[in-house]
Each structure stands twice: as C-alpha cells, then as structure tokens.
Design a protein around this motif. Sequence first.
Motif, PDB file in Angstrom:
ATOM      1  N   LEU A 112      -3.344  -1.126  -7.008  1.00 48.34           N
ATOM      2  CA  LEU A 112      -3.228   0.579  -7.854  1.00 48.34           C
ATOM      3  C   LEU A 112      -3.257   0.938  -5.807  1.00 48.34           C
ATOM      4  O   LEU A 112      -2.830   1.880  -6.251  1.00 48.34           O
ATOM      5  N   PRO A 113      -4.326   0.468  -5.286  1.00 49.25           N
ATOM      6  CA  PRO A 113      -3.948   1.325  -4.305  1.00 49.25           C
ATOM      7  C   PRO A 113      -3.176   0.857  -2.901  1.00 49.25           C
ATOM      8  O   PRO A 113      -2.872   2.301  -2.357  1.00 49.25           O
ATOM      9  N   HIS A 114      -1.164   0.591  -3.559  1.00 52.11           N
ATOM     10  CA  HIS A 114      -0.214   1.104  -2.903  1.00 52.11           C
ATOM     11  C   HIS A 114      -0.146   2.719  -2.718  1.00 52.11           C
ATOM     12  O   HIS A 114       1.151   3.462  -2.379  1.00 52.11           O
ATOM     13  N   VAL A 115      -0.649   3.409  -4.433  1.00 55.00           N
ATOM     14  CA  VAL A 115      -0.372   4.713  -4.740  1.00 55.00           C
ATOM     15  C   VAL A 115      -0.756   5.811  -3.281  1.00 55.00           C
ATOM     16  O   VAL A 115      -1.312   5.191  -2.339  1.00 55.00           O
ATOM     17  N   ASP A 116       0.874   6.553  -3.330  1.00 56.83           N
ATOM     18  CA  ASP A 116       0.608   7.990  -2.159  1.00 56.83           C
ATOM     19  C   ASP A 116      -1.047   8.520  -2.363  1.00 56.83           C
ATOM     20  O   ASP A 116      -0.499   9.735  -2.506  1.00 56.83           O
ATOM     21  N   GLY A 117      -2.345   8.063  -2.064  1.00 54.24           N
ATOM     22  CA  GLY A 117      -2.714   9.239  -2.140  1.00 54.24           C
ATOM     23  C   GLY A 117      -4.021   9.455  -3.539  1.00 54.24           C
ATOM     24  O   GLY A 117      -3.374   8.702  -4.292  1.00 54.24           O
ATOM     25  N   ILE A 118      -4.068  10.260  -3.483  1.00 53.53           N
ATOM     26  CA  ILE A 118      -4.689  11.077  -4.904  1.00 53.53           C
ATOM     27  C   ILE A 118      -3.552  12.024  -5.425  1.00 53.53           C
ATOM     28  O   ILE A 118      -3.929  11.560  -6.667  1.00 53.53           O
ATOM     29  N   GLU A 119      -3.046  12.594  -4.979  1.00 53.61           N
ATOM     30  CA  GLU A 119      -1.854  12.083  -5.948  1.00 53.61           C
ATOM     31  C   GLU A 119      -1.027  11.702  -6.243  1.00 53.61           C
ATOM     32  O   GLU A 119      -0.974  12.322  -7.209  1.00 53.61           O
ATOM     33  N   GLY A 120      -1.062  10.521  -6.181  1.00 57.04           N
ATOM     34  CA  GLY A 120      -0.336   9.581  -5.662  1.00 57.04           C
ATOM     35  C   GLY A 120      -0.132   8.636  -7.492  1.00 57.04           C
ATOM     36  O   GLY A 120      -0.505   8.098  -8.061  1.00 57.04           O
ATOM     37  N   LEU A 121      -2.294   9.191  -7.452  1.00 60.45           N
ATOM     38  CA  LEU A 121      -2.969   8.456  -8.220  1.00 60.45           C
ATOM     39  C   LEU A 121      -2.777   9.108  -9.526  1.00 60.45           C
ATOM     40  O   LEU A 121      -2.731   8.017 -10.719  1.00 60.45           O
ATOM     41  N   LEU A 183      -6.965   3.370   3.751  1.00 54.24           N
ATOM     42  CA  LEU A 183      -7.893   2.254   4.200  1.00 54.24           C
ATOM     43  C   LEU A 183      -6.514   1.204   4.423  1.00 54.24           C
ATOM     44  O   LEU A 183      -5.708   0.637   4.406  1.00 54.24           O
ATOM     45  N   TYR A 184      -6.893   1.560   6.000  1.00 54.04           N
ATOM     46  CA  TYR A 184      -5.662   0.769   6.321  1.00 54.04           C
ATOM     47  C   TYR A 184      -5.310  -1.535   6.791  1.00 54.04           C
ATOM     48  O   TYR A 184      -6.752  -1.805   6.858  1.00 54.04           O
ATOM     49  N   PHE A 185      -5.493  -1.864   5.688  1.00 55.14           N
ATOM     50  CA  PHE A 185      -5.559  -3.106   5.681  1.00 55.14           C
ATOM     51  C   PHE A 185      -4.062  -4.032   6.052  1.00 55.14           C
ATOM     52  O   PHE A 185      -2.857  -4.552   6.452  1.00 55.14           O
ATOM     53  N   ASP A 186      -4.344  -5.149   7.354  1.00 57.29           N
ATOM     54  CA  ASP A 186      -4.160  -5.435   8.142  1.00 57.29           C
ATOM     55  C   ASP A 186      -3.672  -7.095   7.305  1.00 57.29           C
ATOM     56  O   ASP A 186      -5.419  -8.093   7.263  1.00 57.29           O
ATOM     57  N   PHE A 187      -2.755  -7.886   7.267  1.00 57.79           N
ATOM     58  CA  PHE A 187      -2.875  -9.065   6.400  1.00 57.79           C
ATOM     59  C   PHE A 187      -2.373 -10.326   8.409  1.00 57.79           C
ATOM     60  O   PHE A 187      -1.357 -10.178   8.455  1.00 57.79           O
ATOM     61  N   VAL A 188      -3.142 -10.896   8.565  1.00 58.07           N
ATOM     62  CA  VAL A 188      -2.950 -12.032   9.262  1.00 58.07           C
ATOM     63  C   VAL A 188      -3.053 -13.503   9.199  1.00 58.07           C
ATOM     64  O   VAL A 188      -3.329 -14.087   8.935  1.00 58.07           O
ATOM     65  N   THR A 189      -2.137 -13.579   9.451  1.00 59.06           N
ATOM     66  CA  THR A 189      -1.467 -15.211   9.339  1.00 59.06           C
ATOM     67  C   THR A 189      -1.385 -15.962  10.566  1.00 59.06           C
ATOM     68  O   THR A 189      -0.509 -15.923  11.785  1.00 59.06           O
ATOM     69  N   ARG A 222       0.541  -7.704   8.966  1.00 61.74           N
ATOM     70  CA  ARG A 222       1.966  -7.020   8.616  1.00 61.74           C
ATOM     71  C   ARG A 222       0.449  -5.531   8.020  1.00 61.74           C
ATOM     72  O   ARG A 222      -0.844  -6.167   7.770  1.00 61.74           O
ATOM     73  N   ARG A 223       0.837  -5.062   8.238  1.00 67.47           N
ATOM     74  CA  ARG A 223       0.041  -3.472   8.052  1.00 67.47           C
ATOM     75  C   ARG A 223       0.452  -2.725   6.726  1.00 67.47           C
ATOM     76  O   ARG A 223       1.675  -2.446   6.435  1.00 67.47           O
ATOM     77  N   SER A 224      -0.718  -2.637   5.917  1.00 66.88           N
ATOM     78  CA  SER A 224      -0.834  -1.724   4.666  1.00 66.88           C
ATOM     79  C   SER A 224      -1.250  -0.589   4.896  1.00 66.88           C
ATOM     80  O   SER A 224      -2.926  -0.926   4.940  1.00 66.88           O
ATOM     81  N   VAL A 225      -0.874   0.143   4.047  1.00 65.66           N
ATOM     82  CA  VAL A 225      -1.775   1.914   3.800  1.00 65.66           C
ATOM     83  C   VAL A 225      -2.016   1.312   2.765  1.00 65.66           C
ATOM     84  O   VAL A 225      -1.410   1.883   1.753  1.00 65.66           O
ATOM     85  N   HIS A 226      -3.323   1.762   2.079  1.00 74.12           N
ATOM     86  CA  HIS A 226      -4.111   1.652   0.511  1.00 74.12           C
ATOM     87  C   HIS A 226      -4.505   2.972   0.635  1.00 74.12           C
ATOM     88  O   HIS A 226      -4.947   3.853   1.681  1.00 74.12           O
TER      89      HIS A 226
END
Length: 272
Positions: A112-121, A183-189, A222-226
């Motif tokens: 769900l946090p992959h929505v585009d901000g509050i408007e996306g929610l 929330l900037y989410f870095d996935f580091v492998t 890889r960075r994901s913006v939530h």
Amino acid sequence: MSGRGRADDYDVLVDWDKRLRREGPFFRTLFERHGVRSVADVGAGSGRHAALFASWGLEVWAIDPSDEMLERAREHAKREGVDVRVVSGAFGEVSAVLDGPVDAVTCTGNALPHVDGIEGLRQALGDFHRALRPDGLVVLHLLNHHRILSKGVRTVPAVFRETDDGDAFYLRVMDADRAASRLYFDFVTVVRSPRARESLTPEAWAASVAEDPTGGWRLTCRRSVHALLPYDTLLRELDSAGFRDVELFGAHDFTPLRPEEDESVIVVALRA
C-alpha cells in the motif's frame, strides 16, 4: 547478482512457508466470518497469498503492475495446481479490471505505501470501495509507520539466505521525510560468491582479500519511495472513503495494535 530480478529477490527474501502458516489462519477466519467467496489481491507480487486463497476454493484475482511479478504469480499458481486470475493493474485500476464486485480486497506485504502520496491513497481506497460488494471486506497489511516516526526506526531485521548465487544478506534501510510525507526505502543486497565461500582457510582468505579487498562480496541497491501512512492517516482516509467497523491489529493472531511496539499494522474494515 547479475541475472536476478526483483521477483527473484522477493521470493528468496521471504520465508513463504513460515509466513503463510502464520497468516493463513487469520485470513481464513476473516473470510469465513464475512462469507467471502471472491478475493482481489492487490499488489499481489509473486502471487503466494492469491494461490493460498485459491486453494481454499475461492475465486481469486492476483493484481499487480509488474509484468515480472505477474509472470511469477502465473508460474506459482500453475505449480500449486490452482486457478488464479492474474491480471495487470495498478492502484486505482482494480474495479476496472474485475468482472464485478468481489467479497474481499486484500493488500499485503507493505504494498500500500507505494501509492502516490495522500491523493494516491484516496484514489486507491475509493477504488477498493468500488471493487467491493456492500459489506465487503478490506484487509491492509503494512509496516507500522507510526512506530517508525515516533521511535526513529531506521531499519528492519536483516535476512540471511544461502542462494545459488552465494551467501546473501538482505538489508532494508529507511529514511523518513516528514515534510514531504515520504519514506525512502533502500533495499541493499550483499552477496558473497560461492567461490569466495569455499575459500575459508586463513591462507586462502588472505590470498583472496589481497587480490580482491571486498573478499568476494558484491553489493546492489534499489531505492523505493513510499508514502508515509501512519495508522491515524489510514483511519481518517478509510472513514472518508466509506468504510466502517475498522479494526487495527499488530499481528495475525488478532492481537490489538500496540502503536509504539508492533513492527506492522493490519487494518480490517467493511465497505459501508
């Protein structure tokens, strides 16, 4: 990690047998309680929940915007011998890709946090509302953003796996931007090649490090913006979207949410 995709990492990162044993009874209880016969699993990823729901004799849609994930969901449903309707769709498009209203919409795995901000929610929840029959069930499962903000949480526990590519650590690092509600989410492998793993004697290790100071470890990121979605925001927006009887849980055993302690939040509500 060359040749590996996001779906590969996702399926290796998650211990699916353990997770579904923990979560399955929760969903089955809810579905039986509310007479659920059809489910739209939104942000379905590799389709593990969708296949589980289908194994109970339910009519199931697995909906995701990623072609890579959809292909993995098809493969998994075929391997499990279950019928899952795997379709492409993003948040806001769910009601349009279904044949008609369903009994339940699920959105798990921090999708769900992959929505585009509050408007996306708002668009997503409005779409879920349209996709559900009257009194239909919605189940949301995501990280507890209230705890992340209040406690300054920066990471979740690292995961170690032995893979065909070598020993792998999966790290997730978070940076909250309150002003932007992101929330900037870095996935580091971090992976050590099988060859480096085999060179474990002190002499072999020293020679290996002399040749390669990384010791055979390789890093990808890889960075994901939530969207920042603390539970009070979810409560407000669910009410505005036309949902009622909202319940918050901190675990899949129906334990009520402890906002300052629980890593995740599970939201259950009904379409008014």
